[in-house]
Design a protein around this motif. Structure first.
Motif, PDB file in Angstrom:
ATOM      1  N   LYS A 155       0.776  -1.282  -0.014  1.00 57.59           N
ATOM      2  CA  LYS A 155      -0.096   0.068   0.128  1.00 57.59           C
ATOM      3  C   LYS A 155       0.897   1.258  -0.092  1.00 57.59           C
ATOM      4  O   LYS A 155       0.396   2.329  -0.431  1.00 57.59           O
ATOM      5  N   GLN A 156       2.072   1.124   0.308  1.00 53.15           N
ATOM      6  CA  GLN A 156       3.039   2.432   0.516  1.00 53.15           C
ATOM      7  C   GLN A 156       3.342   2.693  -1.017  1.00 53.15           C
ATOM      8  O   GLN A 156       3.770   3.893  -1.043  1.00 53.15           O
ATOM      9  N   PHE A 157       3.034   1.936  -1.663  1.00 53.77           N
ATOM     10  CA  PHE A 157       3.537   2.244  -3.128  1.00 53.77           C
ATOM     11  C   PHE A 157       2.082   2.507  -4.210  1.00 53.77           C
ATOM     12  O   PHE A 157       2.262   2.514  -5.494  1.00 53.77           O
ATOM     13  N   GLY A 158       1.013   2.445  -3.414  1.00 50.93           N
ATOM     14  CA  GLY A 158      -0.258   2.421  -4.089  1.00 50.93           C
ATOM     15  C   GLY A 158      -0.584   1.329  -5.064  1.00 50.93           C
ATOM     16  O   GLY A 158      -1.110   1.242  -5.845  1.00 50.93           O
ATOM     17  N   LEU A 159      -0.127   0.150  -4.588  1.00 48.37           N
ATOM     18  CA  LEU A 159      -0.385  -1.097  -5.227  1.00 48.37           C
ATOM     19  C   LEU A 159      -1.084  -1.947  -4.435  1.00 48.37           C
ATOM     20  O   LEU A 159      -1.312  -1.717  -3.342  1.00 48.37           O
ATOM     21  N   ASP A 160      -2.009  -3.003  -5.068  1.00 54.88           N
ATOM     22  CA  ASP A 160      -2.960  -3.763  -4.397  1.00 54.88           C
ATOM     23  C   ASP A 160      -2.781  -5.177  -4.833  1.00 54.88           C
ATOM     24  O   ASP A 160      -2.300  -5.624  -5.714  1.00 54.88           O
ATOM     25  N   GLN A 161      -2.789  -6.007  -3.671  1.00 56.16           N
ATOM     26  CA  GLN A 161      -2.550  -7.646  -3.708  1.00 56.16           C
ATOM     27  C   GLN A 161      -3.245  -8.175  -4.617  1.00 56.16           C
ATOM     28  O   GLN A 161      -3.131  -9.393  -5.263  1.00 56.16           O
ATOM     29  N   ALA A 162      -4.829  -7.552  -4.854  1.00 47.64           N
ATOM     30  CA  ALA A 162      -5.547  -8.259  -6.062  1.00 47.64           C
ATOM     31  C   ALA A 162      -4.984  -8.372  -7.265  1.00 47.64           C
ATOM     32  O   ALA A 162      -5.391  -9.273  -8.105  1.00 47.64           O
ATOM     33  N   HIS A 163      -4.046  -7.428  -7.574  1.00 44.71           N
ATOM     34  CA  HIS A 163      -3.241  -7.722  -8.988  1.00 44.71           C
ATOM     35  C   HIS A 163      -1.988  -8.414  -8.911  1.00 44.71           C
ATOM     36  O   HIS A 163      -1.436  -8.562  -9.899  1.00 44.71           O
ATOM     37  N   LEU A 164      -1.551  -9.022  -7.780  1.00 50.51           N
ATOM     38  CA  LEU A 164      -0.334 -10.074  -7.759  1.00 50.51           C
ATOM     39  C   LEU A 164      -0.421 -11.196  -8.617  1.00 50.51           C
ATOM     40  O   LEU A 164      -1.689 -11.734  -8.969  1.00 50.51           O
TER      41      LEU A 164
END
Length: 296
Positions: A203-212
């Motif tokens: 989250k600190q990079f604006g990323l979401d685990q749903a897209h891993l």
């Protein structure tokens, strides 16, 4: 205590075990005897007491109204006896019994125990590899190391280390990760039993685990680490799990950023008994090793 002479101790133990476990079969398994032997002990004890503690029904055996009150007090009495016996085992400075999670033991603690042995040659360690909550007051455990929020009841919990998580992978795979966003396309190694989500770090990079991306899943963190070392993907690791593999160059942390979870490592000891010298010594040694790990 003349009332205790009315019933043999083995009979009381049989009554308590049947009442606590709810069946003759379960009691027989715990006591290590046959079902018939337990049944005979129950019948004999009821005769000595002059009262029915259990009633027999088509669905099995269950306490009578008097039996429920009697068994509650009997369980309390046996717990008191168990605690008293456990206290005698704690008196010896020759053996220190530690309860610790298997992955913490194998990946961090055990490789360092030779240093402890050299510093404390007169104390022998006994490791109990488990993750369940333990109470040093009612067991032979001198010290437990647990991960959690530190809110366990009826024990003394001392903070040891905040848990920080970060991605790790094999050196060859790390060369393909120029930025945190590149992790989204890399194979992800997942621990099916972990309660730590990738979003804590992403989250600190604006990323979401749903897209891993997809990857292999294991039910043990140590297996996840081995898979990462073998180059099978990226895993979300923490200090004590990955430190030695990172120091040896078998793993790489491709990014310096770390994320703190709500969990920490805690030292669990008795809340009621004076702390033995062997426990104080091990805690001091453990803290020094943890500090070295964090610095490294």
């Amino acid at each position: 205590m003349k009332n205790l002479q009315r019933v043999h101790l083995n009979g009381l133990r049989a009554l308590e075990t049947v009442g606590r476990l709810g069946s003759l079969r379960a009691a027989a398994e715990e006591l290590g005897v046959s079902i018939g032997a337990v049944s005979q002990q129950v019948i004999k004890s009821e005769s000595q007491l002059g009262a029915a503690i259990f009633e027999r029904t088509g669905r099995g055996i269950r306490p009578t109204p008097l039996g429920r009150q009697f068994l509650d007090r009997l369980t309390t009495g046996f717990q008191t006896l168990d605690t008293a016996i456990a206290m005698t085992r704690h008196d010896s400075d020759a053996v220190l019994t530690i309860s610790v999670a298997p992955v913490f033991a194998s990946k961090w603690l055990v490789p360092r125990l030779a240093r402890y042995a050299r510093a404390h040659p007169d104390t022998k360690l006994r490791l109990d590899a488990s993750i369940g909550l333990v109470n040093p007051d009612s067991s032979d455990i001198d010290l437990a190391i647990r991960v959690g929020e530190g809110n366990w009841p009826e024990v003394k919990a001392e903070h040891l280390l905040a848990q920080e998580v970060f991605p790790v992978c094999a050196p060859a795979l790390a060369e393909t990760l120029a930025s945190p966003a590149d992790i989204m396309a890399a194979p992800i190694i997942r621990d099916a039993n972990s309660n730590i989500e990738w979003n804590i770090w992403l989250k600190q990079f604006g990323l979401d685990q749903a897209h891993l991306a997809e990857g292999d899943t294991f039910t043990d963190a140590a297996l996840c680490l081995d898979a990462a070392i073998a180059g099978q993907g990226v895993m979300l690791a923490w200090h004590t799990l990955a430190h030695d593999a990172l120091a040896a160059g078998r793993l790489v942390a491709p990014f310096r950023e770390r994320a703190t979870t709500r969990y920490s490592y805690w030292l669990i000891t008795s809340a009621t008994r004076p702390e033995p010298t062997k426990v104080r010594a091990f805690k001091a040694w453990l803290r020094s090793e943890i500090e070295a790990t964090v610095r490294g």
